[in-house]
Design a protein around this motif. Structure first.
Motif, PDB file in Angstrom:
ATOM      1  N   ALA A  73     -46.182  46.981  20.033  1.00  0.00           N
ATOM      2  CA  ALA A  73     -46.446  47.794  18.837  1.00  0.00           C
ATOM      3  C   ALA A  73     -45.682  47.241  17.641  1.00  0.00           C
ATOM      4  O   ALA A  73     -46.190  47.179  16.514  1.00  0.00           O
ATOM      5  N   ARG A  74     -44.424  46.803  17.914  1.00  0.00           N
ATOM      6  CA  ARG A  74     -43.625  46.258  16.814  1.00  0.00           C
ATOM      7  C   ARG A  74     -44.250  44.958  16.311  1.00  0.00           C
ATOM      8  O   ARG A  74     -44.349  44.731  15.106  1.00  0.00           O
ATOM      9  N   ALA A  75     -44.694  44.110  17.255  1.00  0.00           N
ATOM     10  CA  ALA A  75     -45.276  42.829  16.862  1.00  0.00           C
ATOM     11  C   ALA A  75     -46.513  43.039  15.994  1.00  0.00           C
ATOM     12  O   ALA A  75     -46.697  42.363  14.977  1.00  0.00           O
ATOM     13  N   VAL A  76     -47.326  44.033  16.356  1.00  0.00           N
ATOM     14  CA  VAL A  76     -48.536  44.297  15.558  1.00  0.00           C
ATOM     15  C   VAL A  76     -48.137  44.723  14.145  1.00  0.00           C
ATOM     16  O   VAL A  76     -48.664  44.211  13.150  1.00  0.00           O
ATOM     17  N   ALA A  77     -47.142  45.651  14.055  1.00  0.00           N
ATOM     18  CA  ALA A  77     -46.711  46.123  12.736  1.00  0.00           C
ATOM     19  C   ALA A  77     -46.182  44.952  11.915  1.00  0.00           C
ATOM     20  O   ALA A  77     -46.488  44.809  10.722  1.00  0.00           O
ATOM     21  N   GLU A  78     -45.413  44.068  12.563  1.00  0.00           N
ATOM     22  CA  GLU A  78     -44.842  42.923  11.826  1.00  0.00           C
ATOM     23  C   GLU A  78     -45.926  41.962  11.347  1.00  0.00           C
ATOM     24  O   GLU A  78     -45.895  41.505  10.206  1.00  0.00           O
ATOM     25  N   ALA A  79     -46.885  41.697  12.238  1.00  0.00           N
ATOM     26  CA  ALA A  79     -47.953  40.770  11.857  1.00  0.00           C
ATOM     27  C   ALA A  79     -48.711  41.333  10.655  1.00  0.00           C
ATOM     28  O   ALA A  79     -49.000  40.610   9.689  1.00  0.00           O
ATOM     29  N   GLU A  80     -48.959  42.638  10.684  1.00  0.00           N
ATOM     30  CA  GLU A  80     -49.706  43.231   9.561  1.00  0.00           C
ATOM     31  C   GLU A  80     -48.881  43.223   8.286  1.00  0.00           C
ATOM     32  O   GLU A  80     -49.394  43.017   7.201  1.00  0.00           O
ATOM     33  N   ARG A  97     -42.639  50.015  12.311  1.00  0.00           N
ATOM     34  CA  ARG A  97     -41.806  48.959  12.890  1.00  0.00           C
ATOM     35  C   ARG A  97     -40.428  49.519  13.259  1.00  0.00           C
ATOM     36  O   ARG A  97     -39.919  49.308  14.354  1.00  0.00           O
ATOM     37  N   THR A  98     -39.833  50.286  12.334  1.00  0.00           N
ATOM     38  CA  THR A  98     -38.504  50.850  12.611  1.00  0.00           C
ATOM     39  C   THR A  98     -38.560  51.793  13.810  1.00  0.00           C
ATOM     40  O   THR A  98     -37.696  51.778  14.682  1.00  0.00           O
ATOM     41  N   ALA A  99     -39.606  52.614  13.855  1.00  0.00           N
ATOM     42  CA  ALA A  99     -39.731  53.567  14.972  1.00  0.00           C
ATOM     43  C   ALA A  99     -39.827  52.807  16.290  1.00  0.00           C
ATOM     44  O   ALA A  99     -39.193  53.178  17.282  1.00  0.00           O
ATOM     45  N   ALA A 100     -40.600  51.714  16.289  1.00  0.00           N
ATOM     46  CA  ALA A 100     -40.751  50.936  17.523  1.00  0.00           C
ATOM     47  C   ALA A 100     -39.418  50.315  17.921  1.00  0.00           C
ATOM     48  O   ALA A 100     -39.068  50.271  19.101  1.00  0.00           O
ATOM     49  N   GLU A 101     -38.662  49.856  16.924  1.00  0.00           N
ATOM     50  CA  GLU A 101     -37.349  49.258  17.227  1.00  0.00           C
ATOM     51  C   GLU A 101     -36.428  50.298  17.852  1.00  0.00           C
ATOM     52  O   GLU A 101     -35.779  50.060  18.863  1.00  0.00           O
ATOM     53  N   GLU A 102     -36.379  51.468  17.219  1.00  0.00           N
ATOM     54  CA  GLU A 102     -35.495  52.536  17.726  1.00  0.00           C
ATOM     55  C   GLU A 102     -35.892  52.949  19.127  1.00  0.00           C
ATOM     56  O   GLU A 102     -35.051  53.113  20.008  1.00  0.00           O
ATOM     57  N   GLY A 104     -37.483  51.176  21.290  1.00  0.00           N
ATOM     58  CA  GLY A 104     -37.150  50.075  22.211  1.00  0.00           C
ATOM     59  C   GLY A 104     -35.697  50.167  22.652  1.00  0.00           C
ATOM     60  O   GLY A 104     -35.379  50.030  23.831  1.00  0.00           O
ATOM     61  N   ARG A 105     -34.815  50.439  21.683  1.00  0.00           N
ATOM     62  CA  ARG A 105     -33.384  50.557  22.012  1.00  0.00           C
ATOM     63  C   ARG A 105     -33.152  51.735  22.957  1.00  0.00           C
ATOM     64  O   ARG A 105     -32.440  51.642  23.944  1.00  0.00           O
ATOM     65  N   ALA A 106     -33.781  52.884  22.627  1.00  0.00           N
ATOM     66  CA  ALA A 106     -33.589  54.093  23.440  1.00  0.00           C
ATOM     67  C   ALA A 106     -34.089  53.868  24.868  1.00  0.00           C
ATOM     68  O   ALA A 106     -33.487  54.331  25.829  1.00  0.00           O
ATOM     69  N   ILE A 107     -35.188  53.119  24.990  1.00  0.00           N
ATOM     70  CA  ILE A 107     -35.721  52.863  26.338  1.00  0.00           C
ATOM     71  C   ILE A 107     -34.767  51.956  27.103  1.00  0.00           C
ATOM     72  O   ILE A 107     -34.469  52.183  28.274  1.00  0.00           O
ATOM     73  N   ALA A 108     -34.237  50.935  26.393  1.00  0.00           N
ATOM     74  CA  ALA A 108     -33.296  50.022  27.053  1.00  0.00           C
ATOM     75  C   ALA A 108     -32.067  50.794  27.521  1.00  0.00           C
ATOM     76  O   ALA A 108     -31.506  50.526  28.577  1.00  0.00           O
ATOM     77  N   GLN A 109     -31.645  51.798  26.726  1.00  0.00           N
ATOM     78  CA  GLN A 109     -30.452  52.587  27.108  1.00  0.00           C
ATOM     79  C   GLN A 109     -30.801  53.748  28.027  1.00  0.00           C
ATOM     80  O   GLN A 109     -29.953  54.576  28.356  1.00  0.00           O
ATOM     81  N   ARG A 110     -32.057  53.865  28.351  1.00  0.00           N
ATOM     82  CA  ARG A 110     -32.541  54.923  29.252  1.00  0.00           C
ATOM     83  C   ARG A 110     -32.357  56.333  28.692  1.00  0.00           C
ATOM     84  O   ARG A 110     -32.248  57.283  29.445  1.00  0.00           O
ATOM     85  N   THR A 111     -32.284  56.469  27.377  1.00  0.00           N
ATOM     86  CA  THR A 111     -32.242  57.839  26.839  1.00  0.00           C
ATOM     87  C   THR A 111     -33.663  58.334  26.549  1.00  0.00           C
ATOM     88  O   THR A 111     -33.889  59.504  26.325  1.00  0.00           O
ATOM     89  N   GLN A 112     -34.622  57.403  26.511  1.00  0.00           N
ATOM     90  CA  GLN A 112     -36.025  57.785  26.350  1.00  0.00           C
ATOM     91  C   GLN A 112     -36.846  57.003  27.368  1.00  0.00           C
ATOM     92  O   GLN A 112     -36.431  55.931  27.813  1.00  0.00           O
TER      93      GLN A 112
END
Ligand code: ATP
Ligand code: MG
Length: 557
Positions: A73-80, A97-102, A104-112
């Protein structure tokens, strides 16, 4: 399209509706969610007069796949963005893009996590036009909340198909959505059959819309629940209320209360039960060494006795602990006699070389403050409600007393048929040291086999999160209620899967002394529900007078 003839056929289908028996069903799907799903929106989309069903199924997306989706999702937003569409589209893409980044971080930390969520509304009516009118009004309400909807055409059957556990059946576009944990949580609370369990007791009223939540302890894989919250948040009151309601619904339920502060004496007496106050020597004795509690299994009993004595003497050196284990196993290796502490002292006295300070430490059972438990069991209550009141017991002896009383209660659970509830208040006293924490964990894992459930009450979940045995115990609680907590640790957030908004809300949950009821967040299986724990007037009066007899804290024997 023509109205179907009133044939005997039970099912017929048009392009956008289906008839089942006398009911017309008009499904509606969500094409697009608003950027922020309003919390509790379901209450607004489905007012009580609407004849609409909502079904949600959620399947967890594995973390690795979730990260792929979010990075995509982030890559698509960036390409556009690079394509430079400019204006408001740019702003929107940056937000994405920012939402996807955030995320992504939350998923990596297992909070989402990400969830594949199947969602469909079905408007009902006794005629096709009624069902479609109901769907039209639903569409308007959802649109006002920022949703874009879609009526499935020539796909009605697929939209209405029952849920297949593997989520492999074909569904129309708009049925499946990918949501984060917070997004999924926003779909709750709403009244659903899982929260109105027919044989359940009332646990509270949803804070969002006051709809009642009924839970049936006995219909789940674990019968045990936990209650956490700061002092004065209403834990003991809630626990008493749950006991009362359980008794009301299933009068045959046996209740055991391990009551470190003597808060439940009034309640148990009001229920016609028996209270034994350990500090009061005339109340009768429980012999901690009696193998009756393990159904006569002397080896198992030896293990438990060693654990409770280690809780009493946390400073034992390794060689002293080993000698104690030896003495205890000898005690049970011999004949079928019921040993007392005199016998244990005899075993230790006969050891060569003398095992360090062990004899001196155990002297407390012969001539010291624990001599009351040296002797055969004389406390044999026959009532269905029993409380053991530990008030007045010195702090350093509490884990020991709790451990053998729990062992005794466990023995009773095994030997009596029928439903049983064990309430342990101030349970952190058992979590504090490893042997008793492990014992408690074992008890909880096995209780269900004896038709018994635990109600664990304590202030801070972190006391249990600190040890593997504590975490194991917490995993075995089917429902966990959080009343006000001064703060929610990162460990607790991760362990219980609490969202950021929930963790921020808990320190602000209203207290009974301010609100007249207590606010709480219930984690029931996978559901998270903010509930008000409210007593009816008769319940309040009953509990008020019963709990009013709380004995003053730590008065000596
Ligand atoms: N749901 C409620 N409705 C009305 N009054 C309540 C409710 N819950 C608690 N109270 C009252 O609030 C006071 C504190 O409640 P309670 O003793 O249950 O707190 P607690 O969380 O067990 O605190 P502690 O950790 O100090 O034992 C009590 O006087 C109780 O009667
Ligand atoms: Mg309390």
């Amino acid at each position: 399209m023509t109205e179907p003839p009133s044939s005997t056929a039970t099912e017929s289908e048009g392009a956008t509706w289906m008839r089942r028996g006398r009911r017309y069903l008009a499904p509606l799907l969500v094409r697009r969610f608003p950027p922020e799903v309003p919390f509790g929106f379901v209450g607004r989309a489905l007012p009580p007069h609407a004849d609409v069903d909502l079904r949600i199924e959620a399947h967890r997306v594995p973390p690795a796949r979730s990260l792929e989706i979010v990075h995509g999702a982030r890559a698509v937003a960036e390409a556009e963005l690079e394509g430079g569409r400019g204006g408001s589209a740019t702003a929107e893409l940056e937000v994405e893009r920012t939402a996807a980044e955030e995320l992504g971080r939350a998923i990596a930390q297992r909070t989402q996590e990400l969830w594949r969520v199947g969602l469909r509304f079905v408007a009902n009516g006794s005629s096709r036009s009624r069902a479609e009118g109901e769907r039209f009004r639903l569409t308007e309400r959802l649109t006002a909340l920022g949703f874009r909807t879609r009526i499935p055409r020539y796909e009605t059957k697929e939209a209405l198909e029952p849920t297949d556990l593997l989520a492999t059946e074909s569904r129309p576009t708009g049925y499946w959505q990918t949501l984060s944990t917070d997004g999924l949580a926003a779909l709750f609370p709403f009244v659903d059959e899982t929260l109105l369990e027919p044989a359940g007791i009332l646990v509270g009223l949803a804070l969002a819309n006051a709809s009642p939540v009924f839970l049936d302890r006995w219909s789940h894989s674990s019968y045990s629940w936990g209650i956490f919250g700061t002092t004065g948040s209403g834990k003991s009151f809630a626990a008493s209320l749950l006991v009362l309601r359980t008794r009301w619904l299933r009068p045959e339920t046996e209740v055991f209360v391990l009551d470190p502060l003597g808060e439940y004496t009034g309640l148990v007496r009001a229920l016609g039960g028996t209270v034994v106050r350990l500090a009061d020597r005339s109340a009768g004795r429980l012999n901690p060494l009696d193998p009756e509690t393990t159904g006569g299994d002397r080896r198992e009993k030896a293990g438990r006795v060693a654990a409770m004595l280690r809780a009493l003497f946390p400073s034992l050196r390794d060689e002293e602990a080993a000698a104690l284990d030896t003495a205890v196993s000898r005690l049970y290796a011999s004949d079928g006699r019921v040993p007392t502490f005199d016998d244990l002292l005899g075993e230790v006295g006969g050891m060569t070389p003398p095992p360090g300070r062990l004899a001196a430490l155990l002297e407390v059972f012969r001539s010291g403050s624990l001599s009351a438990v040296n002797g055969p069991t004389t406390f044999r209550p026959d009532s269905r409600t029993v409380a053991v009141d530990f008030s007045g017991v010195p702090d350093d002896q509490l884990p020991f007393h709790l451990a053998y009383v729990l062992d005794w209660a466990y023995g009773r659970l095994r030997s009596h048929p029928g439903p049983k509830l064990v309430l342990i208040d101030e349970a952190h006293l058992l979590a504090r040291n490893e042997p008793t924490a492990e014992f408690l964990d074992r008890v909880v894992r096995h209780m269900r086999h004896f038709d018994a459930g635990l109600l664990l009450v304590t202030q801070n979940p972190d006391d249990f999160l600190a040890r593997a045995s504590g975490r194991s115990l917490l995993r075995n609680l089917y429902a966990t209620a959080f009343f006000r907590l001064p703060e929610v640790s990162a460990e607790a957030r991760t362990f219980f899967g609490l969202g950021a908004a929930e963790a921020e809300w808990l320190p602000k949950a209203r207290l009974p002394r301010d609100a007249g009821y207590s606010e709480s967040l219930w984690r029931i299986g996978e559901w998270h529900l903010p509930l008000a724990v409210v007593a009816s007037t008769p319940e309040y009066e009953f509990l008020g007078s019963a709990l009013g007899t709380r004995s003053p804290p730590s008065t000596g024997p």
